[in-house]
Scaffold this motif. Structure first.
Motif, mmCIF file in Angstrom:
data_model
loop_
_atom_site.group_PDB
_atom_site.id
_atom_site.type_symbol
_atom_site.label_atom_id
_atom_site.label_comp_id
_atom_site.label_asym_id
_atom_site.label_seq_id
_atom_site.Cartn_x
_atom_site.Cartn_y
_atom_site.Cartn_z
ATOM 1 N N THR A 1 58.606 -45.551 93.879
ATOM 2 C CA THR A 1 57.535 -46.114 94.713
ATOM 3 C C THR A 1 56.334 -45.186 94.624
ATOM 4 O O THR A 1 56.408 -44.099 94.034
ATOM 5 C CB THR A 1 57.957 -46.235 96.201
ATOM 6 O OG1 THR A 1 58.015 -44.929 96.781
ATOM 7 C CG2 THR A 1 59.295 -46.958 96.361
ATOM 8 N N VAL A 2 55.242 -45.585 95.251
ATOM 9 C CA VAL A 2 54.043 -44.750 95.309
ATOM 10 C C VAL A 2 54.309 -43.468 96.117
ATOM 11 O O VAL A 2 53.549 -42.515 96.051
ATOM 12 C CB VAL A 2 52.843 -45.566 95.868
ATOM 13 C CG1 VAL A 2 53.025 -45.848 97.345
ATOM 14 C CG2 VAL A 2 51.518 -44.890 95.607
ATOM 15 N N TRP B 1 47.474 -39.408 101.350
ATOM 16 C CA TRP B 1 47.576 -39.954 100.003
ATOM 17 C C TRP B 1 46.327 -39.674 99.208
ATOM 18 O O TRP B 1 45.291 -39.337 99.753
ATOM 19 C CB TRP B 1 47.912 -41.435 100.001
ATOM 20 C CG TRP B 1 46.879 -42.401 100.529
ATOM 21 C CD1 TRP B 1 45.577 -42.536 100.144
ATOM 22 C CD2 TRP B 1 47.091 -43.404 101.521
ATOM 23 N NE1 TRP B 1 44.975 -43.552 100.832
ATOM 24 C CE2 TRP B 1 45.879 -44.114 101.667
ATOM 25 C CE3 TRP B 1 48.183 -43.789 102.269
ATOM 26 C CZ2 TRP B 1 45.736 -45.173 102.552
ATOM 27 C CZ3 TRP B 1 48.030 -44.848 103.141
ATOM 28 C CH2 TRP B 1 46.827 -45.524 103.280
ATOM 29 N N ASP B 2 46.456 -39.821 97.910
ATOM 30 C CA ASP B 2 45.353 -39.604 96.989
ATOM 31 C C ASP B 2 44.853 -40.971 96.550
ATOM 32 O O ASP B 2 45.578 -41.719 95.902
ATOM 33 C CB ASP B 2 45.826 -38.790 95.779
ATOM 34 C CG ASP B 2 44.709 -38.532 94.781
ATOM 35 O OD1 ASP B 2 43.539 -38.848 95.084
ATOM 36 O OD2 ASP B 2 45.004 -38.022 93.700
ATOM 37 N N ASP B 3 43.614 -41.300 96.932
ATOM 38 C CA ASP B 3 43.057 -42.587 96.533
ATOM 39 C C ASP B 3 41.950 -42.442 95.496
ATOM 40 O O ASP B 3 41.268 -43.397 95.161
ATOM 41 C CB ASP B 3 42.556 -43.374 97.739
ATOM 42 C CG ASP B 3 41.483 -42.642 98.528
ATOM 43 O OD1 ASP B 3 41.121 -41.515 98.159
ATOM 44 O OD2 ASP B 3 41.019 -43.208 99.536
ATOM 45 N N GLU C 1 53.153 -50.150 101.578
ATOM 46 C CA GLU C 1 52.264 -51.309 101.751
ATOM 47 C C GLU C 1 50.856 -50.866 102.138
ATOM 48 O O GLU C 1 49.869 -51.330 101.576
ATOM 49 C CB GLU C 1 52.837 -52.235 102.824
ATOM 50 C CG GLU C 1 52.023 -53.493 103.037
ATOM 51 C CD GLU C 1 52.612 -54.407 104.096
ATOM 52 O OE1 GLU C 1 51.826 -55.161 104.715
ATOM 53 O OE2 GLU C 1 53.835 -54.382 104.321
ATOM 54 N N ALA C 2 50.755 -49.949 103.092
ATOM 55 C CA ALA C 2 49.444 -49.454 103.529
ATOM 56 C C ALA C 2 48.750 -48.667 102.412
ATOM 57 O O ALA C 2 47.543 -48.813 102.203
ATOM 58 C CB ALA C 2 49.593 -48.581 104.767
ATOM 59 N N ALA C 3 49.510 -47.847 101.703
ATOM 60 C CA ALA C 3 48.934 -47.029 100.637
ATOM 61 C C ALA C 3 48.408 -47.902 99.500
ATOM 62 O O ALA C 3 47.300 -47.687 99.000
ATOM 63 C CB ALA C 3 49.977 -46.045 100.114
ATOM 64 N N GLU C 4 49.191 -48.875 99.108
ATOM 65 C CA GLU C 4 48.754 -49.751 98.019
ATOM 66 C C GLU C 4 47.554 -50.591 98.436
ATOM 67 O O GLU C 4 46.632 -50.801 97.656
ATOM 68 C CB GLU C 4 49.923 -50.588 97.532
ATOM 69 C CG GLU C 4 50.934 -49.716 96.783
ATOM 70 C CD GLU C 4 52.264 -50.392 96.473
ATOM 71 O OE1 GLU C 4 52.417 -51.603 96.777
ATOM 72 O OE2 GLU C 4 53.130 -49.699 95.931
ATOM 73 N N ALA C 5 47.527 -51.058 99.686
ATOM 74 C CA ALA C 5 46.373 -51.804 100.188
ATOM 75 C C ALA C 5 45.129 -50.918 100.229
ATOM 76 O O ALA C 5 44.012 -51.405 100.055
ATOM 77 C CB ALA C 5 46.666 -52.368 101.579
#
Length: 131
Positions: A55-56, A114-116, A16-20
């Motif tokens: 998932t991510v 994470w990679d954004d 949830e945090a990564a996708e946000a």
């Protein structure tokens, strides 16, 4: 096995945090796990890998940092490693009534990597048509 429910909760929170945050992929999740938390790190790692599928977080590494159990005495201010099995009697004054567990029950997400950035693998130049 409660490690699966823990792994699923961690994956859900991180996803949830990564996708946000616009993450394309999560590479590492670091957890603080108290030695009295009742978690078996190898079982948690196995469950984490299963919970990450599709998932991510797919392919992410789980790192667990063990937090030693420590207690303190309110009567004499002594501080000591509790050990296993836990020894909650103060080594300074012998009191058990005035002791408090100060660490060792933690189970928390400490850090996520994470990679954004736009992933190069997702960007391809069109192939020119042959003439």
């Amino acid at each position: 096995m409660h490690e699966m429910s823990i792994a699923m909760a961690v994956v859900a929170q991180v996803a949830e945090a990564a996708e946000a945050g616009g993450a394309r992929a999560v590479s590492e999740v670091r957890l603080q796990v108290g030695e009295l938390a009742g978690v078996v790190p190898d079982a948690l790692a196995f469950c984490f890998e299963l919970a990450c599928a599709d998932t991510v977080l797919a392919g992410a590494t789980l790192v667990t940092d063990t937090v030693p159990a420590r207690a303190g005495c309110r009567s004499c201010s002594a501080d000591w490693a509790v050990g296993m099995p836990p020894d909650l009697c103060c080594p300074g004054c012998g009191s058990a009534a005035g002791t408090e567990l100060r660490s060792g029950r933690e189970l928390q997400i400490a850090h996520v990597t994470w990679d954004d950035s736009p992933a190069a693998a997702h960007h391809r130049e069109p192939i020119p048509e042959e003439r």
